[in-house]
Design a protein around this motif. Structure first.
Motif, short mmCIF file in Angstrom:
data_model
loop_
_atom_site.label_atom_id
_atom_site.label_comp_id
_atom_site.label_asym_id
_atom_site.label_seq_id
_atom_site.Cartn_x
_atom_site.Cartn_y
_atom_site.Cartn_z
N GLN A 118 0.83 -1.21 0.00
CA GLN A 118 0.00 0.00 0.00
C GLN A 118 0.87 1.26 0.00
O GLN A 118 0.54 2.26 -0.66
CB GLN A 118 -0.93 0.00 1.21
CG GLN A 118 -2.06 -1.03 1.10
CD GLN A 118 -2.85 -1.18 2.38
OE1 GLN A 118 -2.30 -1.08 3.48
NE2 GLN A 118 -4.15 -1.44 2.26
N GLU A 192 -8.15 -4.95 -5.71
CA GLU A 192 -8.94 -3.91 -5.05
C GLU A 192 -8.07 -2.73 -4.66
O GLU A 192 -8.47 -1.56 -4.80
CB GLU A 192 -9.65 -4.49 -3.81
CG GLU A 192 -10.75 -5.49 -4.12
CD GLU A 192 -11.81 -4.90 -5.03
OE1 GLU A 192 -12.22 -3.74 -4.81
OE2 GLU A 192 -12.23 -5.61 -5.98
N VAL A 193 -6.88 -3.01 -4.14
CA VAL A 193 -5.97 -1.92 -3.75
C VAL A 193 -5.55 -1.11 -4.97
O VAL A 193 -5.51 0.13 -4.94
CB VAL A 193 -4.72 -2.49 -3.03
CG1 VAL A 193 -3.69 -1.40 -2.79
CG2 VAL A 193 -5.13 -3.13 -1.70
N LYS A 195 -7.16 -0.80 -7.84
CA LYS A 195 -8.32 -0.07 -8.39
C LYS A 195 -8.56 1.25 -7.66
O LYS A 195 -9.05 2.21 -8.25
CB LYS A 195 -9.58 -0.94 -8.31
CG LYS A 195 -9.69 -1.97 -9.42
CD LYS A 195 -10.98 -2.76 -9.29
CE LYS A 195 -11.11 -3.77 -10.44
NZ LYS A 195 -12.35 -4.59 -10.31
N ALA A 196 -8.22 1.28 -6.37
CA ALA A 196 -8.44 2.49 -5.57
C ALA A 196 -7.27 3.46 -5.66
O ALA A 196 -7.24 4.47 -4.95
CB ALA A 196 -8.66 2.10 -4.11
N SER A 197 -6.29 3.18 -6.52
CA SER A 197 -5.09 4.01 -6.63
C SER A 197 -5.03 4.71 -7.98
O SER A 197 -5.95 4.60 -8.80
CB SER A 197 -3.84 3.14 -6.44
OG SER A 197 -3.65 2.32 -7.58
N GLN A 198 -3.92 5.40 -8.23
CA GLN A 198 -3.71 6.09 -9.51
C GLN A 198 -3.33 5.12 -10.63
O GLN A 198 -3.24 5.53 -11.78
CB GLN A 198 -2.60 7.13 -9.35
CG GLN A 198 -1.28 6.54 -8.85
CD GLN A 198 -0.26 7.60 -8.51
OE1 GLN A 198 -0.12 8.58 -9.23
NE2 GLN A 198 0.46 7.42 -7.41
N VAL A 200 -5.09 2.50 -11.74
CA VAL A 200 -6.29 1.69 -11.92
C VAL A 200 -6.22 0.80 -13.16
O VAL A 200 -6.78 -0.30 -13.18
CB VAL A 200 -7.53 2.62 -11.97
CG1 VAL A 200 -7.46 3.55 -13.18
CG2 VAL A 200 -8.81 1.83 -11.98
#
Length: 613
Positions: A118, A192-193, A195-198, A200
């Motif tokens: 992360q 999932e991690v 997809k929630a970041s820059q 994607v």
């Protein structure tokens, strides 16, 4: 010249006139790191860190990264983690985040792996994509945007983004199988991690990697399910998913589906060499070699390093009998893949087809140097040496092939015939006994064993073998003929009983032949008839050029010797008995001229399972 460099640095560092010379200790640490003297490298890095002022933050971070790398190479992962954790808290960067993830993976800490991943994803790229999009129709602004679209700064930003994506993808593939109870759950967490970041757009790539992992685990249904879901995404992902689906269906021999998905992949991305190669494979499977070659050529035009397309186009030219072009393809491929056994074997095969056995042998020797235990290659070398007339070398390679894979009937047959030719009957027996174990329904091998016992003078053992063979194959005429001769010469009472059985079988054979002859209405009567003694069906017919007869000719080709049982003529048993095959028929691919007396196995059938294509 590391020693001289270290001495020079020491002189500078000890000179008090140079107030900032302490930074050179980082260079000294680098030299010790290259010499794998990790303890001294860390010592000098720490000395340099102490002497670099805190205002020079960037330099201090670089020195700490070097300390972390040194600890990793020394296997001290806990110390490396401390260094990288400090860096990620002070000035996070991609390399430090990547190395921190690797260190937690090495110590097996699942939760810390997740946190490190992360942190890696959260590292800012500091790239502004919007400045490359013209906001208005202003000609001046458009010209500026066009000018900076591919300048050096833009190229550096692309490289930075590609490096970030590489680190993230590698980290995800590394930790996904271990951070959860199953690799699928681990991949889902990573997706999932992401997809929630820059980053994607990397989520789809991770999904494809998940499908590939299912493939490696032979779970094809799950792989197909994931790939079919990705088929609905954007064109790049759609092309990759369809390419993998095409390959899956091709390996499953479902060429219609493979061709359909190959078309989808090509239509989504015309410059995808893998998709074009798969499409060529489906056309190749349908026998349209010219069209297949066109797809392979297009794949090579899009990516000249696509070795699969180059290999396949070589096979295509071989099918089209364009041997010079095929050889050229494989030689080019050999320059790229120096130690590929498949490429070397194909070159040898082309030379064999071009009737250049010396070159074929030379390339096969290179194959043996790469895969010394491949029985098929060793067998092929034995065959080529046999064709060249070098029996000793042929024996060496056939024997090596038998040693690694003692179930190849052709190799066993050649070795048995070789020992018969050299009159080592006892050694020949062990090979024919092995053949009879592999093919217990083939009477040929039991008769060969009995013949070897008879030739070696062990008549009692030969008689027992013939009797055992007769019990297993009561309708075999040849076995009965030899039983009659042996029992007669040994003065045994069983001779009369076997003679009656022989007469009855020959009469039945004559009736069958008359029925077959009348059923043909006189057509094809010139062809020789042959009895299928292995299965007991004596009504099978073979032409003189059939595979079974050509192969059995090798075992019928032993030079005659002055043995008691060979001195008598066949006519003493049955004046009407004539060898249906006539003269020896030579097998086209080998030059083996070993012979076995014509009265031994004149009517034996050799099964098609022994004949190579």
């Amino acid at each position: 010249m590391y020693a001289e460099a270290l001495n020079t640095y020491q002189v500078i560092v000890k000179n008090k006139m140079f107030s900032n010379a302490g930074i050179l200790k980082m260079n000294m640490g680098n030299i010790y790191l290259k010499q794998r003297n990790y303890s001294k490298a860390i010592k000098f890095y720490r000395m340099a860190l102490d002497q670099v002022p805190s205002v020079n933050k960037q330099m201090r971070i670089k020195i700490m990264q070097n300390i972390g790398v040194t600890f990793i190479q020394a296997g001290q992962y806990s110390d490396a983690i401390n260094s990288y954790e400090h860096i990620m808290s002070m000035a996070p960067n991609l390399k430090a985040g990547y190395n921190l993830t690797i260190c937690y993976f090495a110590v097996g800490d699942r939760e810390k792996m997740k946190k490190a991943f992360q942190k890696l994803i959260a590292v800012p790229l500091e790239i502004d994509e919007d400045k490359y999009i013209s906001p208005s129709d202003d000609p001046h602004t458009n010209l500026v945007t066009e000018a900076i679209k591919n300048d050096h700064l833009r190229q550096m930003e692309r490289e930075r983004k590609a490096m970030a994506e590489k680190y993230i993808m590698t980290s995800a593939k590394l930790i996904a199988p271990v951070i959860e109870t199953s690799f699928a759950a681990g991949y889902d967490w990573c997706v999932e991690v992401v997809k929630a970041s820059q980053y994607v757009e990397l989520a789809n790539d991770l999904e494809i990697n998940k499908a590939v992992t299912y493939l490696r685990q032979k779970d094809y249904n799950q792989a197909v399910e994931i790939l079919k879901m990705l088929e609905k995404k954007d064109s790049r992902v759609k092309s990759a998913a369809a390419t993998n689906l095409s390959a899956l269906y091709y390996m499953g021999k479902d060429f219609a589906q493979a061709s359909s998905y190959a078309d989808i992949a090509v239509n989504s991305d015309r410059y995808n060499p893998a998709a074009l190669t798969n499409k060529g494979n489906t056309v190749f499977a349908n026998g349209d070699y010219e069209k297949a070659a066109e797809f392979y050529k297009e794949a090579l035009r899009n990516d000249s390093s696509c070795t699969e397309a180059l290999y396949n186009i070589g096979l295509t030219y071989e099918k089209l009998n364009r041997l010079d072009e095929a050889l050229d393809c494989f030689l080019k491929l050999h320059a790229i893949l120096r130690n590929s056994a498949e490429v070397l074997y194909q070159i040898a095969n082309i030379y064999e087809l071009m009737e250049n056995p010396s070159q074929a042998i030379e390339w096969l020797m290179q194959v043996v140097s790469v895969v010394p235990t491949d029985p098929q290659v060793l067998s092929k070398l034995g065959e080529l040496y046999d064709h060249e007339g070098d029996k000793s070398q042929a024996f060496q390679y056939y024997y090596e092939s038998y040693r690694y894979f003692p179930c190849n009937i052709e190799v066993i047959e050649w070795l048995g015939a070789y020992y018969i030719d050299t009159q080592f009957w006892e050694k020949a027996i062990q090979y024919f006994e092995r053949a009879s174990l592999i093919q217990p329904t083939q009477v040929k091998w039991q008769l060969m064993v009995a013949s070897c016992f008879r030739r070696s003078g062990n008549y009692q053992k030969a008689l027992d073998t013939y009797k055992d063979t007769h019990r297993k194959f009561p309708e075999n005429v040849e076995c009965l003929r030899f039983l009659v001769r042996l029992c007669t010469d040994l003065g045994l009472k069983d001779a009369q009983e076997y003679a009656r059985k022989l007469k009855r079988l020959e009469k039945m054979k004559e009736i069958r032949e008359q029925r077959i002859k009348s059923g043909r209405d006189g057509s094809g009567g010139s062809r020789g008839k042959r009895e299928g003694s292995a299965s007991g069906d004596s009504g099978q017919n073979y032409s003189a050029s059939s595979k079974g007869e050509r192969l059995s000719a090798r075992l019928r080709a032993l030079p005659g010797t002055n043995e008691p049982y060979e001195s008598s003529s066949n006519k003493e048993i049955d004046a009407s008995y004539v060898d249906p095959l006539g003269p020896q028929i030579e097998r086209p691919k080998t030059a083996a001229k070993k012979r076995i007396d014509e009265d031994d196995f004149a009517d034996e059938e050799l099964g098609d399972d022994l004949l190579p294509e």
